[in-house]
Design an enzyme around this catalytic site. Sequence first.
Site, PDB file in Angstrom:
ATOM      1  N   SER A  73     -11.228  -1.188  -0.843  1.00  9.67           N
ATOM      2  CA  SER A  73      -9.941  -1.102  -0.147  1.00  9.67           C
ATOM      3  C   SER A  73     -10.081  -1.365   1.336  1.00  9.67           C
ATOM      4  O   SER A  73      -9.154  -1.848   1.990  1.00  9.67           O
ATOM      5  CB  SER A  73      -9.328   0.295  -0.333  1.00  9.67           C
ATOM      6  OG  SER A  73      -8.781   0.468  -1.597  1.00  9.67           O
ATOM      7  N   ASP A 117       0.838  -1.192   0.000  1.00 10.99           N
ATOM      8  CA  ASP A 117       0.000   0.000   0.000  1.00 10.99           C
ATOM      9  C   ASP A 117       0.878   1.248   0.000  1.00 10.99           C
ATOM     10  O   ASP A 117       2.008   1.218  -0.496  1.00 10.99           O
ATOM     11  CB  ASP A 117      -0.947  -0.029   1.205  1.00 10.99           C
ATOM     12  CG  ASP A 117      -2.303   0.591   0.907  1.00 10.99           C
ATOM     13  OD1 ASP A 117      -2.357   1.818   0.683  1.00 10.99           O
ATOM     14  OD2 ASP A 117      -3.298  -0.140   0.896  1.00 10.99           O
ATOM     15  N   HIS A 132      -3.775   6.000   3.281  1.00 10.32           N
ATOM     16  CA  HIS A 132      -4.543   4.829   2.855  1.00 10.32           C
ATOM     17  C   HIS A 132      -4.005   3.547   3.494  1.00 10.32           C
ATOM     18  O   HIS A 132      -4.752   2.745   4.075  1.00 10.32           O
ATOM     19  CB  HIS A 132      -4.497   4.739   1.328  1.00 10.32           C
ATOM     20  CG  HIS A 132      -5.405   3.721   0.719  1.00 10.32           C
ATOM     21  ND1 HIS A 132      -5.054   2.396   0.559  1.00 10.32           N
ATOM     22  CD2 HIS A 132      -6.644   3.829   0.194  1.00 10.32           C
ATOM     23  CE1 HIS A 132      -6.034   1.741  -0.039  1.00 10.32           C
ATOM     24  NE2 HIS A 132      -7.022   2.584  -0.267  1.00 10.32           N
ATOM     25  N   ASN A 160     -13.880  -0.298  -7.211  1.00 10.59           N
ATOM     26  CA  ASN A 160     -14.943   0.619  -6.794  1.00 10.59           C
ATOM     27  C   ASN A 160     -15.723   1.255  -7.939  1.00 10.59           C
ATOM     28  O   ASN A 160     -16.200   2.371  -7.824  1.00 10.59           O
ATOM     29  CB  ASN A 160     -14.345   1.742  -5.946  1.00 10.59           C
ATOM     30  CG  ASN A 160     -13.624   1.225  -4.731  1.00 10.59           C
ATOM     31  OD1 ASN A 160     -14.062   0.259  -4.118  1.00 10.59           O
ATOM     32  ND2 ASN A 160     -12.513   1.845  -4.391  1.00 10.59           N
TER      33      ASN A 160
END
Length: 389
Positions: free
Chosen positions: A315, A76, A118, A222
Amino acid sequence: TVAVSERAEQASTLRQSARSRSTERAELKGEFANTPQKYVKPDPREGEQWDMAHIKADHAHEITDGSRKVLVGVLDSGIDADHPDLAPNIDVNNSVNCTDGGTIDRSPTGWQPTTSDHGTHVAGTIGAARNGIGITGVAPNVRMASVKVVNDDGFIYPEYAICGFMWAGLRGMDVTNNSYYIDPFEFWCQDQANQAAVVEAVGRAVTWSTKKGTVHVAAAGNSAYDLSRKTTNASSPNDSTPIERTINNGCLDIPTELPEVVTVSSYAQIGTSNETQLSSFSNRGKNVIDVAAPGSRILSTIVKDNGYGLKSGTSMASPHVAGVAALMKSKHPGWRPARVIQQLKAQADERPCAPQQTSSSPGALCTGSPSNNSYAGHGMIDALDAVRR
């Protein structure tokens, strides 16, 4: 996916489920009465984590918080090493930065976040420590390695991800979480030579690390897109001028659609009830989605003020599954990736195509059986079954 949708629904605070945790504990008492249990003192904001109660992580913790021998790689944007809810579980020696052309950078600050929290949010869901502050992750006693694959502009190029997968295999990681798609194409088409080469290269890295014993979990994306029926796409390349393309099912969202990767859709809580439905943004697809997990309005760790915040996206769903896989590996350290993945599916709680899922959700309607459908795959992930079976 590095979720665009994460920006939605972050302004207000979570409300607890109308069903109290004490009521749920009473209902479940008979289900695992013969399993050794321990007293678990909740962390202060654990009651706000509707997601953990929904996948029965709170009950799983009465049996185990996971093993320190288990290592989860968070591929990430980096993990905040100073966050008091994460610091106890960060494995510094196995953390790395892969964003310098896919080369290994093990400098102390290279793998920490610079422009995005994130990865810090994802890490909190997987393994925020049970330490009397903040929240608790799905597997609060396992170790986590920061594997930075997101550059300062927010892109994850193929060489970054390949580096991350190879590092995971080399370092003996048990699980990786991958909440992103590889840039600059949302879908990499195998009938185009340059894109096919990337699918092949990333696929080889995934296969190699899987053979080394690593289970890979990834966000479905998404775009409210049916991944089983691809027709057009207008979002790529996302680092220049996107063009509208005609695509087909040979065009893959990677890494989530690669073989040996667990593909996770996102579900949202309906009001304050214990009921859920597919998140409006979540990708879906019959025989593409493997399992579902909570992904809307998820409370977890953020960089600002070493605090906590809400994010939404597949996520946020994927790290729940990575955490459950880590609990499963804690209970069954000898299980190979194929066995872990098979059990994640087998132990999932069925989520049939409910009326609201066929009438009000955007995008393709739900199709399939309660045990395998386009929205939830084999069902909602179950942390309790992962540690008692």
